[in-house]
Design an enzyme around this catalytic site. Structure first.
Site, PDB file in Angstrom:
ATOM      1  CD  GLU A 132      -2.981  -1.095   2.255  1.00 12.22           C
ATOM      2  OE1 GLU A 132      -4.079  -1.659   2.079  1.00 12.22           O
ATOM      3  OE2 GLU A 132      -2.683  -0.515   3.318  1.00 12.22           O
ATOM      4  CD  GLU A 188      -4.005  -5.899   2.527  1.00 15.23           C
ATOM      5  OE1 GLU A 188      -4.740  -5.179   3.242  1.00 15.23           O
ATOM      6  OE2 GLU A 188      -2.777  -5.817   2.522  1.00 15.23           O
TER       7      GLU A 188
END
Length: 669
Positions: free
Chosen positions: A159, A316
């Protein structure tokens, strides 16, 4: 892209079709738990496991100290059970000894605050020190595991830019100046781009430029826009540096997890997508939004757009509540399956969860997982096992593509510019307008691709352009050509106002689209909070109105009241073989869907019968057949006209989708 995306994802599933996976943090658990974890993974049908995402301090606990024993062991256990590995480079957050030794690499906020270690991503993205240390970690990892048969995907960092996208330290300032020199070449070009004659901001040397940190007044919007571009490029440079090391020593696919979601706006993923061997995204329901489910659907469509229509990987998501929102709400029974069905319907060929086993310590200990704190004897675990079995049955869906005749334009640069300081109304948010347009399409039973300005528009019959504030002349001309060639476009307020340097186009709004739409606006007339205006066709609007004249367009509806009373509100102009509509207010959700239905019919785009605000219907098509996904988010049964084999019940389709249920139908030919 470096390789065909469907082939890359298919490799992750070992030929079984769709991918079912998770993020695993074995370092948080005693080694005695690991064999049990692997056993349960097999029971659930897990085929791909991400590890070593935050592994820096485990494999490199001190300067020049390397310990791969634990990672070797868990990789061996997973491999022995036939589970493939998505191996992280371990650079998501530096080990504490790194920033303790080099506090100068810590990130700095706009107000000058130095953010200390103790969270994650505690580094300046421009820091050459951080980049050198990270490169060393990546080199050690790839040299050890680059040829391991279980490793099927490289996961760069994690991320990127989630917390440290914008850094205002001196190192970032110098990197910003280097970026500006490369972009503008000479200082006069920068001054023209930023309009620095305003407020005596003219620069005589690049050395005098700094990032647009917190100031006493409104800041220079051109400077802020370029700092956003620079910051996105710096994060991409981090990815490229690690990917280059991996690709030099390994032939395994390389990617990182995007964050295509409502609360992350600092990275322009259109400029990133070409560097990925496959597109992967992280997405969690954002309960702070009025329509979290609708945002999920938009994010999935946008992720597919980044993948150029090819299948993508959900890296995710959560089984239930997350831990980072003000109110971390549990998912209702069946909601997880509905969420996953929406991602699959909109192009995902892989579903992975954060995380495998719920943590008992750390900041994410109340983030749900595949194995909850309650363990196997729980409704959540049973739902996970059922989901794994469903994904296994859906193998034929892999590699199919979403069928869409409409294109919805989206631009991160327009997002940045439209929400800059000093805008006409803070009630107008770019993403809010995009979400409203996407919801109207979905409610009208229309599936849309999400495209960037300048995209190839061949084959699209319906073009939706919501609040595309910033656009180049060339990209606006491409939309006009598509309309003249037969497409129907809906362009909404605040579109076409500025060029790529955030310079207002003069001569009347909406600037770049003025001639195509056949209108000319002299003044925006935004509405007060809670103010509602009525149109002559009985619809209602909020947020915005505009005083404009239809110079070469048919008036479809006018304002009955409000600051633009008596003036046009919705117009239509024929252009070549197509038509261009203009919408100058934020219609209510039902009214917007009604307008979208009308415009789609004019464009010859068929809607999915039975779709609506509570019923999501999307079709995927490929060599293996046509697959209709129906997700009933409502409290009453829904009806669809489809026949064929239904995968959830593993029986012939009945046409009835119960309240809260999902039906995935392989349609009869």
């Amino acid at each position: 892209m470096a390789a065909a995306v469907p082939d890359r994802i298919a490799a992750l599933s070992a030929g079984r079709g769709l991918v079912f996976g998770c993020d695993y943090n074995p370092e948080q658990w005693d080694r005695s738990v690991w064999p049990e974890d692997v056993r349960l993974m097999k029971q659930a049908g897990i085929g791909l496991v991400a590890i070593n995402i935050f592994g820096w301090s485990s494999i490199n606990p001190a300067p020049d100290v390397w310990d791969f024993s634990a990672l070797d062991e868990i990789i061996g256990l997973l491999h022995a059970s036939g589970i493939r590995i998505n191996l992280g480079t371990g650079t998501a957050s530096p080990a504490p000894w790194v920033t303790a030794r080099h506090p100068e690499m810590l990130p700095v906020g706009a107000d000058g605050t130095v953010f200390q270690q103790g969270g994650r991503q505690g580094y300046c993205p421009s820091s050459p020190l951080f980049r050198a240390y990270a490169a060393d970690v990546v080199t050690h990892v790839v040299e050890r595991y680059g040829d391991h048969p279980a490793v099927s995907l490289w996961h760069v960092s994690n991320e990127l830019g989630c917390h440290n996208a914008l850094c205002y330290c001196d190192v970032s300032a110098e990197a910003f100046r280097v970026w500006l020199r490369e972009r503008y070449d000479d200082i006069d070009a920068l001054n023209r781009a930023w309009g620095t004659t305003f407020w005596s901001q003219r620069y005589s040397d690049f050395a005098d430029v700094r990032p647009p940190a917190q100031a006493l007044s409104l800041r220079n919007p051109g400077q802020m826009l370029d700092f956003q571009r620079f910051s996105s490029d710096e994060q991409l440079a981090l990815y490229r540096a690690e990917a280059a090391i991996l690709r030099e020593r390994s032939s395994i696919a390389v990617t990182t997890n995007f964050m295509v979601t409502a609360h992350i706006r600092n990275l322009d993923y259109w400029t990133w997508a070409g560097d990925m061997d496959l597109i992967a995204n992280d997405h969690y329901l954002d309960r702070r939004l009025d329509d979290a489910r609708g945002e999920l659907s938009f994010a999935a469509d946008l992720t597919r757009g980044l993948a150029q229509g090819e299948p993508w990987l959900l890296m995710e998501t959560s089984t239930g509540a997350v831990n980072w929102q003000p109110y971390n709400l549990a998912k209702a029974p069946g909601e997880m399956r509905r969420n996953i069905a929406s991602h699959l319907a909109r192009g995902a060929d892989g579903i992975c969860f954060f995380q495998w086993r719920a943590s008992t310590q750390g900041a994410e200990k109340f983030h749900t997982a595949l194995v909850p704190h309650a363990g196997e004897d729980s409704d959540q675990w049973r739902e996970v096992v059922e989901l794994g079995a469903l994904i296994d049955r859906l193998g034929e869906v892999a590699g199919t593509r979403v069928a869409a005749d409409a294109a919805l334009f989206f631009s991160w640069e327009s997002w940045w510019a439209a929400e800059n300081e000093g805008r006409p109304s803070e009630a107008l948010t770019y993403l809010g307008q995009v979400h409203a347009a996407h919801a109207a399409l979905s409610d009208a039973g229309l599936t849309t691709d999400v495209v960037r300005p300048g995209a190839d528009l061949e084959g699209y019959r319906l073009l939706i352009v919501p609040a595309l504030h910033l656009i180049s002349d060339a990209d606006a001309a491409a939309i006009a050509r598509a309309v003249e060639g037969g497409a129907v476009a809906l362009i909404t307020f605040f579109s076409g106002i500025v060029d790529e340097e955030d310079r207002v186009r003069t001569g009347g709004y909406p600037g770049a689209f003025r001639d195509l739409l056949g209108i000319r606006s002299e003044e925006f007339a935004p509405l007060r909070p809670g103010e509602v205006v009525t149109l002559t066709d009985g619809t209602t609007g909020t947020v915005w109105s505009e005083r404009f004249a239809a110079t070469d367009a048919e008036v479809i509806a006018s304002f009955v009241d409000g600051p633009a009373a008596g003036g046009p509100a919705i117009t239509r102009r024929t252009a070549g073989e197509g038509a261009a509509w203009f919408l100058s207010t934020q219609l209510s959700r039902a009214d917007y869907a009604g307008l979208m239905t009308r415009i789609a019919a004019a464009a010859g785009v068929a809607r999915e019968q039975g779709a609506g605000p509570d019923v999501e219907i999307v079709r995927r098509v490929g060599d293996t057949g046509s697959f209709l996904f129906v997700v009933n988010h409502g409290s009453t049964d829904a009806e669809v006209t489809a026949s064929g084999h239904e995968f959830v019940t593993d029986a012939p389709a009945t046409g009835i989708v119960p309240a809260g249920a999902v039906r995935i139908i392989k349609e009869d030919v």
